[in-house]
Design an enzyme around this catalytic site. Structure first.
Site, PDB file in Angstrom:
ATOM      1  CB  THR A  28      36.003  14.577  19.632  1.00 36.22           C
ATOM      2  OG1 THR A  28      36.594  14.287  20.894  1.00 36.22           O
ATOM      3  CG2 THR A  28      35.341  15.954  19.700  1.00 36.22           C
ATOM      4  CB  SER A  30      28.145  14.725  14.585  1.00 36.03           C
ATOM      5  OG  SER A  30      28.800  14.482  13.364  1.00 36.03           O
ATOM      6  CB  THR A  31      30.553   9.911  13.637  1.00 35.39           C
ATOM      7  OG1 THR A  31      30.479  10.809  12.544  1.00 35.39           O
ATOM      8  CG2 THR A  31      30.168   8.521  13.174  1.00 35.39           C
ATOM      9  N   GLY A  95      40.293  16.191  13.069  1.00 38.58           N
ATOM     10  CA  GLY A  95      40.516  17.470  13.733  1.00 38.58           C
ATOM     11  C   GLY A  95      39.548  18.559  13.328  1.00 38.58           C
ATOM     12  N   GLY A  96      38.539  18.173  12.527  1.00 38.79           N
ATOM     13  CA  GLY A  96      37.499  19.154  12.185  1.00 38.79           C
ATOM     14  C   GLY A  96      36.884  19.762  13.437  1.00 38.79           C
ATOM     15  CD  GLU A 103      39.734  13.651  17.492  1.00 42.97           C
ATOM     16  OE1 GLU A 103      38.525  13.870  17.588  1.00 42.97           O
ATOM     17  OE2 GLU A 103      40.390  13.931  16.468  1.00 42.97           O
ATOM     18  CE  LYS A 121      32.587  13.202   7.362  1.00 46.51           C
ATOM     19  NZ  LYS A 121      32.719  13.009   8.787  1.00 46.51           N
TER      20      LYS A 121
END
Ligand code: 5RP
Length: 218
Positions: A28, A30-31, A95-96, A103, A121
């Site tokens: 989950t 944007s990446t 978990g952002g 996940e 990151k």
């Protein structure tokens, strides 16, 4: 390159890890969204997917990619997902986007976990990114008090409800020197569903998008 271009670059590179004729776990964020878009180009080579959130399931379906219930699946060949932070041991904070529990479940079922991220990151010590903890709503204040005793500063992600109907506490002020221990300790607090440390089950491969191309850490 912008961070988003790096995410797109690394998402495309992750296609190499897709195992034909198997079920793929999808993360989950944007990446992961970029990965879903890239996966659409080879969707006929896979059996299906398991999604780690309702949002990802919707995006997969919009591309015509089959989404299966985890309970109807015996094995997932590879799980591909982003992260908020990673250290060099491939322990992660996730978990952002609030999807940490699903996940972690999909990662646990998967034979291999490929983490994809832009190179910002990668950190020496995790904790600058607030650690998300998913909590049963009635236990929110109790869990917050316990986390304060452990030295953290928990902030309620007000107005946010997870796909599981729970709340998130984002824990600031942590310098995570022992991720495996902290992950276990937080999960021992009654009312915690899970926390965003992925250390007991780290990633197997970390792919980082960068100006110099995709870097791989194993
Ligand atoms: C969602 C996550 C994401 O993987 C994490 O927040 C990274 O997101 P992005 O790919 O948008 O940078 O754990 O719960």
């Amino acid at each position: 390159m912008t961070p988003d271009e790096k995410k797109q670059q690394v998402a495309k590179a992750a296609l190499e890890y897709v195992v034909p004729d198997t079920i793929i776990g999808i993360g989950t964020g944007s990446t992961a969204n970029h990965f879903v878009d890239a996966l659409a180009s080879i969707k006929h080579t896979i059996e299906g997917t398991v999604a780690s959130s309702n949002a990802t399931a919707e995006r997969l379906k919009s591309h015509g990619i089959p989404v299966l219930e985890l309970n109807s699946v015996d094995e997932i060949s590879v799980y591909i997902d982003g992260a908020d932070e990673s250290n060099r041991h491939l322990h992660l904070i996730k978990g952002g986007g609030g999807a940490l529990t699903r996940e972690k479940i999909v990662a646990a079922v998967s034979k291999k976990f490929v983490c994809i991220a832009d190179d910002s990151k990668l950190v020496d010590v995790m904790g600058k990114f607030p650690l998300p903890v998913e909590v049963i709503p009635m236990a929110r204040s109790y869990v917050a008090r316990q986390i304060v005793k452990m030295g953290g500063n928990p902030i309620w992600r007000d107005g946010f409800t997870t796909d599981n109907g729970n709340v998130i506490l984002d824990v600031h002020n942590l310098q995570i020197m022992q991720p495996v221990q902290l992950e276990a300790e937080l999960n021992q607090i009654v009312g915690v569903v899970t926390n965003g440390l992925f250390a007991a089950r780290p990633a197997d491969v970390l792919l980082l998008g960068s100006d110099q191309g995709v870097k791989k850490i194993t």
